[in-house]
Design an enzyme around this catalytic site. Structure first.
Site, short mmCIF file in Angstrom:
data_model
loop_
_atom_site.label_atom_id
_atom_site.label_comp_id
_atom_site.label_asym_id
_atom_site.label_seq_id
_atom_site.Cartn_x
_atom_site.Cartn_y
_atom_site.Cartn_z
N HIS A 99 0.84 -1.20 0.00
CA HIS A 99 0.00 0.00 0.00
C HIS A 99 0.87 1.25 0.00
CE1 HIS A 99 -3.22 2.82 1.13
NE2 HIS A 99 -2.32 3.34 1.95
N GLU A 100 1.90 1.27 0.86
CA GLU A 100 2.78 2.44 0.90
C GLU A 100 3.55 2.60 -0.40
OE1 GLU A 100 2.31 4.54 3.09
OE2 GLU A 100 1.09 3.26 4.37
N HIS A 103 1.70 4.54 -2.95
CA HIS A 103 1.88 6.00 -2.91
C HIS A 103 3.12 6.41 -3.70
CE1 HIS A 103 -1.39 6.79 -0.24
NE2 HIS A 103 -0.89 6.08 0.76
#
Length: 229
Positions: A99-100, A103
């Site tokens: 998920h990170e 980004h």
């Protein structure tokens, strides 16, 4: 009396929503942080694989203290993972790490909503600090100008939360697509990773609702006081 009941009712509702979302993400993370992945990849390894797969070899992955303190720093091109995620080889660790990295992919592709969110950060930080000060001054001196300024500050925070929501959801979608395409999680582990990220997204939905309820509470509280003057 009715205004008071509505005010405290909204306060209780905001508290329930916030705590409920936090409990859900904590429970989901705790549950799936104990489920070891079949591939045995750590969060750091999964992050590195996803970044490399997207040509982001210049983005570093480092550990950071705390629990669920994972984040991406666009200024330093660094994905920072909490130690349990960085070194953990669980379903939760892989999901959060990817998920990170989502980004980081957004950053590399110039994702518009992420740019807007970054631009709003300094304004939102100022609004967070100044909003309650303005409301307090308004209460002390009976100045509704300051009260309205405080409500405006809350509106800025709401805007930030509204922009943050699609950024987080998009990062999770990118992560899940990479997890599926790269086989970072087994087929039967994929729904578990999706649950972790869905729980995380719910906290941002709760954040939007909480700020919106806060604005309503302020309008009811100070609107009622003004009518009684």
């Amino acid at each position: 009396m009715n205004e008071t009941m509505i005010y405290y009712g909204l306060t209780l509702l905001a508290l329930i929503i916030t705590l409920g979302a936090q409990m859900f993400i904590s429970a989901s993370y705790s549950k799936y942080s104990k489920v070891r992945t079949k591939r045995g990849l750590t969060g750091e390894q999964a992050a590195r694989l996803m970044l490399d797969r997207n040509g982001l070899r210049d983005v570093t992955v480092t550990p950071v203290e705390g629990t669920l303190t994972d984040h991406y720093d666009p200024r330093k091109k660094t994905v920072r993972l909490s130690r349990n995620v960085y070194s953990g080889n669980s379903v939760a660790a892989v999901a959060v790490a990817c998920h990170e990295c989502g980004h980081a992919v957004q950053d590399s592709k110039g994702y518009a909503m992420m740019k807007i969110r970054s631009a709003l950060v300094p304004v939102t930080n100022l609004a967070s600090r100044a909003g309650y000060i303005a409301i307090l001054v308004g209460l002390i001196f009976g100045s509704y100008t300051f009260v309205y300024a405080g409500i405006l500050a809350e509106a800025v925070i709401l805007l930030f939360q509204l922009v943050t929501l699609p950024v987080e959801i998009n990062a999770s979608r990118r992560a899940l697509a990479q997890i599926k395409d790269s086989g970072l999680l087994a087929v039967d582990e994929y729904p578990q990773g999706r649950t972790v990220l869905a729980a995380a997204a719910l906290t941002y939905v709760a954040g939007v609702i909480s700020v919106l309820l806060q604005i309503f509470r302020l309008i009811i509280l100070f609107g009622g006081r003004r009518d009684r003057r």
